[in-house]
Write an enzyme that holds these catalytic residues in place. Structure first.
Site, PDB file in Angstrom:
ATOM      1  N   CYS A 179       4.563  27.192 -32.585  1.00  0.00           N
ATOM      2  CA  CYS A 179       5.695  26.425 -33.105  1.00  0.00           C
ATOM      3  C   CYS A 179       6.792  27.270 -33.765  1.00  0.00           C
ATOM      4  O   CYS A 179       7.983  27.044 -33.479  1.00  0.00           O
ATOM      5  CB  CYS A 179       5.216  25.310 -34.032  1.00  0.00           C
ATOM      6  SG  CYS A 179       3.708  25.620 -34.939  1.00  0.00           S
ATOM      7  N   ARG A 192      -7.008  32.877 -32.933  1.00  0.00           N
ATOM      8  CA  ARG A 192      -7.434  32.401 -34.248  1.00  0.00           C
ATOM      9  C   ARG A 192      -8.779  33.019 -34.591  1.00  0.00           C
ATOM     10  O   ARG A 192      -9.697  33.025 -33.766  1.00  0.00           O
ATOM     11  CB  ARG A 192      -7.525  30.866 -34.268  1.00  0.00           C
ATOM     12  CG  ARG A 192      -6.173  30.199 -34.067  1.00  0.00           C
ATOM     13  CD  ARG A 192      -6.245  28.692 -34.098  1.00  0.00           C
ATOM     14  NE  ARG A 192      -4.943  28.124 -33.771  1.00  0.00           N
ATOM     15  CZ  ARG A 192      -4.712  26.818 -33.589  1.00  0.00           C
ATOM     16  NH1 ARG A 192      -5.704  25.952 -33.726  1.00  0.00           N
ATOM     17  NH2 ARG A 192      -3.502  26.381 -33.288  1.00  0.00           N
ATOM     18  N   GLN A 200      -2.727  27.235 -24.972  1.00  0.00           N
ATOM     19  CA  GLN A 200      -2.377  25.831 -25.165  1.00  0.00           C
ATOM     20  C   GLN A 200      -1.353  25.369 -24.124  1.00  0.00           C
ATOM     21  O   GLN A 200      -0.482  26.141 -23.722  1.00  0.00           O
ATOM     22  CB  GLN A 200      -1.766  25.627 -26.551  1.00  0.00           C
ATOM     23  CG  GLN A 200      -2.698  25.864 -27.715  1.00  0.00           C
ATOM     24  CD  GLN A 200      -1.989  25.669 -29.044  1.00  0.00           C
ATOM     25  OE1 GLN A 200      -0.949  26.261 -29.287  1.00  0.00           O
ATOM     26  NE2 GLN A 200      -2.555  24.836 -29.901  1.00  0.00           N
ATOM     27  N   ASP A 210       1.301  23.793 -24.644  1.00  0.00           N
ATOM     28  CA  ASP A 210       1.994  23.479 -25.895  1.00  0.00           C
ATOM     29  C   ASP A 210       3.461  23.154 -25.635  1.00  0.00           C
ATOM     30  O   ASP A 210       4.105  23.782 -24.798  1.00  0.00           O
ATOM     31  CB  ASP A 210       1.897  24.686 -26.826  1.00  0.00           C
ATOM     32  CG  ASP A 210       2.067  24.310 -28.284  1.00  0.00           C
ATOM     33  OD1 ASP A 210       2.066  23.109 -28.592  1.00  0.00           O
ATOM     34  OD2 ASP A 210       2.200  25.223 -29.113  1.00  0.00           O
ATOM     35  N   HIS A 259       7.201  21.589 -27.796  1.00  0.00           N
ATOM     36  CA  HIS A 259       7.870  21.107 -29.012  1.00  0.00           C
ATOM     37  C   HIS A 259       9.170  20.430 -28.613  1.00  0.00           C
ATOM     38  O   HIS A 259       9.968  20.996 -27.865  1.00  0.00           O
ATOM     39  CB  HIS A 259       8.120  22.262 -29.975  1.00  0.00           C
ATOM     40  CG  HIS A 259       6.850  22.875 -30.472  1.00  0.00           C
ATOM     41  ND1 HIS A 259       6.255  23.946 -29.842  1.00  0.00           N
ATOM     42  CD2 HIS A 259       6.035  22.540 -31.514  1.00  0.00           C
ATOM     43  CE1 HIS A 259       5.134  24.253 -30.478  1.00  0.00           C
ATOM     44  NE2 HIS A 259       4.980  23.419 -31.493  1.00  0.00           N
ATOM     45  N   LYS A 279      -0.279  13.071 -37.394  1.00  0.00           N
ATOM     46  CA  LYS A 279      -0.411  13.265 -35.946  1.00  0.00           C
ATOM     47  C   LYS A 279      -1.168  12.119 -35.298  1.00  0.00           C
ATOM     48  O   LYS A 279      -2.062  11.510 -35.899  1.00  0.00           O
ATOM     49  CB  LYS A 279      -1.108  14.590 -35.643  1.00  0.00           C
ATOM     50  CG  LYS A 279      -2.496  14.744 -36.260  1.00  0.00           C
ATOM     51  CD  LYS A 279      -3.098  16.106 -35.944  1.00  0.00           C
ATOM     52  CE  LYS A 279      -4.445  16.283 -36.640  1.00  0.00           C
ATOM     53  NZ  LYS A 279      -5.097  17.558 -36.297  1.00  0.00           N
ATOM     54  N   HIS A 314       5.472  18.241 -32.291  1.00  0.00           N
ATOM     55  CA  HIS A 314       4.501  19.166 -31.699  1.00  0.00           C
ATOM     56  C   HIS A 314       3.601  18.337 -30.782  1.00  0.00           C
ATOM     57  O   HIS A 314       3.075  17.308 -31.213  1.00  0.00           O
ATOM     58  CB  HIS A 314       3.614  19.800 -32.767  1.00  0.00           C
ATOM     59  CG  HIS A 314       4.347  20.443 -33.902  1.00  0.00           C
ATOM     60  ND1 HIS A 314       4.262  21.790 -34.177  1.00  0.00           N
ATOM     61  CD2 HIS A 314       5.156  19.926 -34.862  1.00  0.00           C
ATOM     62  CE1 HIS A 314       4.984  22.070 -35.246  1.00  0.00           C
ATOM     63  NE2 HIS A 314       5.535  20.953 -35.687  1.00  0.00           N
TER      64      HIS A 314
END
Length: 664
Positions: free
Chosen positions: A355, A384, A402, A404, A406, A490, A536
């Site tokens: 992000c 991570r 991911q 992912d 945004h 979320k 997100h």
């Protein structure tokens, strides 16, 4: 007299000392027998605990399955501890909570650690305790008396915990049995009225592991015994069958059998993808790219390593530092949200999420309100530093990718964008054969942003789901207090797989915090600067975990469009080798992932081997098929075979192997 209000609105006046069990008996013998606990002003309590004033009372029976299971599992844990101490004198007890499907208890054995060979004897001792129908009696103790009791019995762990509990907390003990020989444990409760309320055939001890006292590796190593507990044997049998089925579907086992991937110590927590496994990845990636292209996303790519000051500004350094890989390894000892460094050192970190990098792209150049919404998508590789013991195959890794994205949008666009995402996620999950439920995770205790921000963000997500028609019992709609991220509430998508397990994968978060912390803005219609809202979102969650879920959901029998090898042409006799090779050439030309098996082996051996490898379709050819231009198709999981012309087989396989979003 106390006024007791029942769920139907009726009121009963009772004398002090009256228990919920007394009220159940007054209502009728059937309820007296069925009632196992009570909710007093919403709090779950013992059925035998005296009422203390005017209250709302609801009696709990086994039909209230969630409450009944929690009580039973808590009791099984206590019975386990009593059984262990009876069999292994000198063993110290620590904690024993209920879990989602059972219970465990941590012990400090006097001698050797416990092993799974000990479990049958412990189970038998537990059944004897249940058969004794020992009453479970709640007692309130003074702190000094309780600590003295634990020390006298050599229970140093319990004494330590009792000494550290808050001064204003009431210390309660549950006594199993009567007299001097009664067994005691410190516990908040509640419990069933007696051990005899448990079904002696509805539990099973499952495994033994090590666990540190209070979860700290600096403390003593304990022996943890796990069990599963239910209300009756039918439930237990169903659960054990589910565990057996889950073991057959274990993605780590199937991944090895199907030659998809492997894990090893040289890259602990990261995946080595083999050609067949990476073919699944590529098909998923291509599928997702088609989906996001059609939905108006723009794909981007951002760096793996970023300056630690960026993570400090975003808030991740203070809130998430322990999960980040930092370069160099030794980092300054900083307080949460405190100054990063006090010298000129250049600290870098592998990104744990995408992000902040997407905000940096958004900030390049001036953005107008007319440019919004902007949807940035990335197959973003993240790292991570997950604890060693938490790693689990593909399901939890340290390096993952991911799907992912945004979405940067105006306030007036939020609900429409979330609603559009709901529709996109619904289509994708249905393409993979999943049903799902939706949860709204609300503000946690530790968070950034104002209460007004959180009120607005939670309302927007809730409104979008309502408009999408998904906030219904059919979709398992539920709100989860305290489960949101530190910067945003979320929506969560929980998939249900073929054997009824749930997996939390997709999410969309409505975030006003990061755009503010990282100074993102656009020029509004009024010519002034405004903060965009940042949504997100992910659908797979991560490719690694989603592939693991797919392998287990389909028990390795992936849909033909996802299968690494969609068809194998296997010969019965060597005279058909040239025909088999030509058939594979034609299959590949049609876009079908095909291989040949020309080995000098019996056809039954070949069929068995390719079935274990989960190849969807086997095309068997012999001398006759070669002469007639046909193939005998055997499909995985389907009885028998059918003989059809090769051209017809190619057309059919092409349709089978077409991704769902490309079918007519």
């Amino acid at each position: 007299m106390f006024r007791i209000t029942l769920p139907d609105g009726s009121v009963r006046e009772v004398a002090p000392g009256t228990t919920p069990a007394d009220i159940a008996a007054a209502i009728g013998p059937g309820l007296a027998k069925a009632a196992i606990a009570a909710r007093v002003d919403g709090e779950l309590r013992d059925i035998t605990r005296p009422l203390e004033g005017n209250v709302q009372l609801a009696l709990v029976t086994s039909r209230d399955e969630a409450d009944a299971l929690e009580l039973a599992r808590h009791d099984y844990a206590h019975v386990l501890a009593e059984a262990v101490q009876s069999l292994f004198p000198g063993t110290q007890i620590t904690f024993g909570p209920a879990t989602d499907d059972g219970f465990y208890y941590d012990f400090a054995p006097k001698g050797r650690p416990f092993t799974e060979e000990d479990l049958p004897a412990i189970e038998e001792a537990m059944r004897k305790i249940i058969a004794q129908d020992q009453p479970l009696i709640r007692e309130v103790w003074s702190r000094a008396d309780l600590i003295a009791r634990w020390k006298a019995q050599g229970e140093t762990f319990k004494a330590e915990w009792a000494a550290e509990l808050p001064e204003n907390e009431e210390l309660t003990v549950y006594r199993a049995g009567k007299g001097e020989d009664a067994w005691l444990d410190m516990c908040r409760g509640p419990h069933l009225a007696s051990t005899g309320k448990l079904d002696p055939q509805a539990f099973k001890l499952t495994r033994v592991s090590g666990a540190y006292w209070r979860g700290d590796q600096k403390n003593a190593m304990l022996s943890r015994i796990y069990g599963t507990g239910w209300l009756n044997k039918k439930q237990l049998d169903a659960h054990l069958h589910k565990l057996e089925e889950a073991a057959k579907r274990d993605h780590r086992k199937l991944g090895q059998e199907m030659d998809l991937f492997h894990l090893q110590a040289e890259a602990h927590g990261s995946v080595f993808w083999h050609p067949k496994g990476y073919m699944i990845w590529r098909e998923l990636e291509a599928y997702m790219r088609r989906a996001i292209d059609a939905a108006g996303y723009r794909e981007v790519k951002t760096p793996q390593v970023m300056d630690a000051r960026q993570w400090e500004q975003s808030g991740h350094w203070g809130k998430y530092r322990e999960n980040m890989f930092v370069i160099p390894d030794e980092v300054p000892n900083v307080e949460e949200d405190g100054p990063l460094v006090s010298n000129d050192a250049e600290w870098m970190a592998l990104k744990p999420m995408n992000c902040p990098a997407h905000i940096l792209i958004f900030k390049q150049g001036i953005k107008s309100y007319r440019d919004l919404p902007l949807r940035f998508y990335e197959n973003g590789c993240c790292h991570r530093n997950e604890p060693h013991g938490a790693l689990h195959g593909l399901m939890r890794v340290r390096q993952f990718t991911q799907d992912d994205a945004h979405i940067f949008c105006r306030e007036d666009q939020i609900v429409d964008e979330v609603q559009a995402f709901c529709a996109l996620a619904d289509r994708i999950y249905r393409d993979f054969g999943f049903t799902y439920s939706i949860k709204l995770a609300l503000r946690p205790d530790k968070r950034f942003g104002t209460e007004e921000m959180w009120d607005q963000a939670e309302a927007e997500l809730r409104d979008a789901v309502v408009r999408a028609g998904l906030a219904t019992p059919e979709y398992g709609w539920e709100e989860l207090p305290g489960e949101g991220a530190f910067y945003a509430p979320k929506l969560e998508w929980h998939l249900t797989d073929a054997i009824g397990r749930t997996w939390q994968v997709g999410t969309i978060q409505s975030d006003r915090v990061l755009p503010d912390r990282l100074d993102a803005s656009y020029v509004g219609e009024d010519g002034e600067r405004h903060r965009p809202v940042m949504l997100h979102r992910a659908i797979f969650g991560s490719y690694e975990r989603f592939i693991g879920i797919l392998i287990e959901h389909f028990a390795g029998r992936l849909p033909a469009w996802l299968a690494p090898v969609q068809a194998v042409v296997a010969t019965i006799v060597s005279d058909a080798d040239d025909y088999a090779k030509n058939a594979v050439t034609q299959l590949k030309a049609a876009g079908i992932r095909a291989e040949s098996d020309l080995r000098n082996e019996k056809i039954n051996y070949k069929v068995r081997e390719h079935s274990l490898a989960k190849v969807p379709h086997l095309l068997v050819v012999g001398k006759r098929e070669a002469e007639e231009g046909t193939v005998a198709i055997r499909s995985l999981g389907v009885e028998g075979q059918r003989v059809i012309p090769l051209a017809e087989a190619i057309a059919w396989l092409k349709g089978e192997g077409t991704p769902p979003d490309l079918r007519g």
